[in-house]
Design a protein around this motif. Structure first.
Motif, mmCIF file in Angstrom:
data_model
loop_
_atom_site.group_PDB
_atom_site.id
_atom_site.type_symbol
_atom_site.label_atom_id
_atom_site.label_comp_id
_atom_site.label_asym_id
_atom_site.label_seq_id
_atom_site.Cartn_x
_atom_site.Cartn_y
_atom_site.Cartn_z
ATOM 1 N N THR A 136 0.857 -1.185 0.000
ATOM 2 C CA THR A 136 0.000 0.000 0.000
ATOM 3 C C THR A 136 0.895 1.239 0.000
ATOM 4 O OG1 THR A 136 -1.722 -1.153 1.239
ATOM 5 C CG2 THR A 136 -1.787 1.263 1.240
ATOM 6 N N PRO A 137 0.702 2.173 -0.946
ATOM 7 C CA PRO A 137 1.560 3.359 -0.985
ATOM 8 C C PRO A 137 1.516 4.135 0.321
ATOM 9 C CG PRO A 137 0.272 3.164 -2.998
ATOM 10 C CD PRO A 137 -0.264 2.139 -2.053
ATOM 11 N N ALA A 138 2.625 4.800 0.622
ATOM 12 C CA ALA A 138 2.718 5.587 1.847
ATOM 13 C C ALA A 138 1.751 6.763 1.783
ATOM 14 C CB ALA A 138 4.143 6.097 2.038
ATOM 15 N N ALA A 145 7.833 8.041 -0.632
ATOM 16 C CA ALA A 145 6.732 7.688 -1.526
ATOM 17 C C ALA A 145 6.767 6.196 -1.806
ATOM 18 C CB ALA A 145 6.841 8.489 -2.833
ATOM 19 N N GLY A 146 5.624 5.672 -2.291
ATOM 20 C CA GLY A 146 5.581 4.286 -2.694
ATOM 21 C C GLY A 146 5.392 3.327 -1.541
ATOM 22 N N LEU A 340 7.077 5.318 10.367
ATOM 23 C CA LEU A 340 7.475 3.980 10.801
ATOM 24 C C LEU A 340 6.309 2.998 10.631
ATOM 25 C CD1 LEU A 340 9.493 4.765 14.074
ATOM 26 C CD2 LEU A 340 10.330 4.535 11.730
ATOM 27 N N ASP A 341 5.810 2.919 9.404
ATOM 28 C CA ASP A 341 4.655 2.050 9.177
ATOM 29 C C ASP A 341 4.963 0.917 8.198
ATOM 30 O OD1 ASP A 341 4.873 3.536 6.906
ATOM 31 O OD2 ASP A 341 2.764 4.147 6.797
ATOM 32 N N THR A 342 6.247 0.548 8.072
ATOM 33 C CA THR A 342 6.640 -0.637 7.305
ATOM 34 C C THR A 342 7.673 -1.418 8.110
ATOM 35 O OG1 THR A 342 8.529 0.325 6.130
ATOM 36 C CG2 THR A 342 6.354 0.670 5.153
ATOM 37 N N PRO A 343 7.781 -2.722 7.884
ATOM 38 C CA PRO A 343 8.784 -3.515 8.608
ATOM 39 C C PRO A 343 10.213 -3.022 8.382
ATOM 40 C CG PRO A 343 7.170 -4.958 7.570
ATOM 41 C CD PRO A 343 6.892 -3.583 7.064
#
Length: 696
Positions: A136-138, A145-146, A340-343
């Motif tokens: 899901t894009p940022a 981005a992305g 900080l919303d991705t591993p």
């Protein structure tokens, strides 16, 4: 060796048996048993053995279920290690990502949502099993981005491990094999899988063909977005060409199962260009929730009283529902939750602000608020990873110098970045993500390195030729020189043919305690010994017929066959030591080490045999020189290790001499990961950052 090769060995063995037994027996009946040629009987016994082994191996058939189960066990072992690497050695710290799925074309599935722990059951409920994993894009204001770092590779690995375990347990599912998209050489998916099965997973050619014909292999193609530079691959891109092959990949009359991972923006560009993969379940990984981010950090860096005290402002900001702190309502807290919303970004933060670095985690809030957090984390990741104490389950990391580590990795990252524009060398597209030691020579002066390698091979073969000529007596020298010259010509041509991209040939003797190991050795013996034996017998008979040997034609054939048998056994032993052992390469540095050892052993065996044979017609000194020269020619000429050594001489000062050891330590520090026979940067963002960013 294929079925026709085994049948040929049986046929030639039968001919050798006929010529070696029937003719001597007939001669004995006519002239008496005292005139029986012992050389002919020796060839007869060898012919009998070859015939029996050839007939036995010609009946050899592989069981597809057995081969698939063995491959599945290897996949589980290797990919579990890769999965742990992505998690920094701490498999308990995995985030249970959620996802949603959109079915396109004729794909049908039982569910449209799920979590990481459900990905195997979700996939097995699809018909056909065709999936594209994206993120899901940022959201706006995240500073990036992305959907980079969303967990696409982690999800693919979880699926691969789960399916491979099911196959190893006897369930009727395909064996998943992970392919790096940038390693696609062009051509069909089947050809790509066949090469990967043989080279990376050590399957024999007949077994790889059997698995593919039975369609028991599931291709899992990771990193389609890395095939082309930029964020918008169009109809003429490599990604579009690969999607066309995916669409042509069929199971009977239906689309064949396949799994892809690709960043969302690049895949949307393929869709807009009307060149996406057809009939797919589009799986979209959700962003990591604040509660998940807080739980990850609590486990990773805030699991002690000291750690929790240092990280408390960050923990409060990440999950306002779990805390009444005023930190949670500040604007920078909102920015931190978006950042900080991705591993991957959580891993960056946990590493850069590890207690061993001396940095204060509260600084994360400030940098998130002013929009500099992501670049700050990438800039300091290397020195933090080198300095930080290894995480749970990680091996102790020998000392690395942060500045030197950054310098070397920058050289490698810039090389890969340049390859992204579609560079080719000797007809092969250079990878933009894989660091394969024996394929790194195009990094500098590729033409000069290849030319020096070819010249060295020619010099070694010329040295052997001179030694052969000086060792022979004058009378029969022309005949012997023609024979040995033909042998050297074959070796030289083989080296030149393999000279474009030498492939390591390590020593991997099969286990003779197993039925499979014994059958493999028997196949190599049946397929290798008969050729030199027959050639020697024909050559001996020819020389005897011309009066260049004191014995009769049959005796000359026997003596020549004995010499050919000696060489045949040596070649068979070398082949047995170099055959696939079904042990996949988990250490990218091991093939070159094995290639060096393999070359030395092959050269020693060949040189010793040559020296002993030439001792029959030459003095000891000349025979010794001949053995040494021929051993060096076979052992070092055209080897991958030789090309790699020439490359290392060209990059002294830029790359460490012990490059494999350095890359292995970087892997242990969490800077690199392994993908089959290659090292890759831990994440594409790190590679791109080093390629374009100035040093701190």
């Amino acid at each position: 060796m294929g079925t026709w090769g085994r049948r040929a060995s049986a046929a030639v063995g039968a001919i050798a048996l006929l010529s070696g037994v029937v003719l001597p027996v007939r001669s004995a009946l006519e002239k008496g048993w005292g005139d029986v040629d012992p050389g002919g009987l020796a060839v007869a016994s060898v012919g009998l053995a070859i015939a029996l082994v050839g007939l036995w191996t010609a009946r050899r058939r592989y069981d597809s279920a057995e081969v698939a189960a063995g491959l599945a066990r290897s996949v589980v072992r290797v990919e579990q290690e890769a999965f742990a690497q992505l998690l920094g050695g701490d498999v308990n710290g995995v985030i249970d990502l959620s996802f949603t799925a959109d079915m396109t074309g004729r794909v049908r599935g039982a569910t449209a949502t799920g979590r990481l722990e459900d990905v195997v059951s979700f996939y097995r409920g699809l018909t056909p099993g065709r999936v594209v994993v994206t993120g899901t894009p940022a959201p706006p204001g995240a500073g990036v981005a992305g959907d980079a770092g969303a967990g696409k590779t982690l999800t693919a690995l979880a699926l691969v491990i789960g399916l491979a375990r099911a196959r190893a347990d006897g369930e009727p599912v395909q064996v998943p094999v992970r392919l790096t998209a940038t390693s696609w050489p062009g051509g069909t998916i089947e050809d790509w899988l066949a090469r990967e099965l043989e080279q990376a997973w050590k399957q024999k050619r007949a077994q790889a063909r059997l698995l593919l014909e039975a369609q028991l292999v599931l291709p899992v193609i990771d990193g389609v977005d890395e095939l082309d530079p930029g964020d918008a691959p169009g109809p003429g891109s490599r990604a579009a060409a690969l999607m066309a092959e995916v669409n042509r990949y069929q199971l009977g009359t239906a689309p064949a199962p396949v799994v892809l991972t690709c960043r969302r923006l690049q895949y949307e560009a393929l869709e807009h260009g009307q060149v996406p993969a057809r009939t797919m379940a589009l799986v979209r990984l959700d962003r990591v929730s604040p509660a998940q981010a807080r739980a990850f950090l609590e486990h990773r860096v805030a699991d002690t009283s000291v750690g929790r005290a240092a990280w408390q402002p960050v923990l409060d900001a990440l999950d306002p529902l779990a805390s009444a702190s005023v930190t949670a309502v500040r604007p920078e807290a909102t920015a931190l939750r978006r950042a900080l919303d991705t591993p991957w970004r959580l891993t960056l933060a946990a590493t850069v602000y590890h207690p061993a670095t001396g940095r204060q985690p509260a600084d994360l809030l400030t940098r998130a608020g002013n929009g500099t957090l992501h670049q700050h984390l990438l800039t300091h990741y290397i020195d933090a990873a080198v300095t930080a104490t290894p995480g749970p389950g990680a091996a102790a990391v020998p000392a690395l110098d942060p500045a030197k580590t950054r310098q070397v990795l920058t050289v490698l990252a810039r090389y890969l970045h340049a390859n992204a524009a579609g560079r080719t060398e000797q007809g092969r597209a250079l990878s933009s993500s894989d660091l394969v030691l024996h394929d790194l020579w195009p990094l500098v002066k590729a033409r000069a390195i290849r030319l020096q390698d070819v010249l060295l091979t020619v010099l070694l073969n010329c040295g052997a030729w001179v030694a052969f000529g000086r060792a022979l007596p004058e009378q029969p020298s022309k005949s012997w020189m023609s024979l040995t010259g033909a042998l050297l010509l074959v070796i030289a041509l083989s080296c030149v043919e393999a000279g474009a991209w030498p492939v390591p040939r390590p020593l991997r003797m099969p286990r003779l305690s197993t039925v499979f190991g014994l059958r493999s050795v028997a196949e190599e013996l049946a397929g290798t010994v008969w050729g030199p034996t027959l050639l020697g017998a024909v050559g001996g008979a020819y020389f005897a017929a011309r009066g260049q040997m004191r014995s009769g034609i049959l005796a000359g054939a026997g003596y020549g066959g004995a010499v050919g048998l000696a060489y045949g056994l040596v070649f068979a032993l070398i082949m047995c030591l170099s055959m696939n052992s079904h042990v996949p390469r988990t250490d990218p540095g091991s093939p070159l080490r094995g290639d060096l050892v393999g070359g030395l052993v092959a050269g020693a065996l060949f040189g010793t045999t040559t020296g002993l044979v030439y001792r029959l017609v030459a003095d000891p000194g000349a025979a010794l020189a001949t053995g040494l020269a021929s051993g060096l020619a076979l052992g070092l000429g055209g080897r991958a290790w030789t090309r790699y050594t020439i490359f290392r001489l060209h990059v002294r000062g830029r790359l460490p001499w012990r490059l494999a050891s350095f890359l292995r330590r970087c892997q242990q520090a969490g800077l690199l990961r392994t993908a089959g026979p290659a090292w890759q940067f831990r994440h594409r963002e790190l590679q791109e950052h080093l390629a374009v960013a100035p040093p701190p």
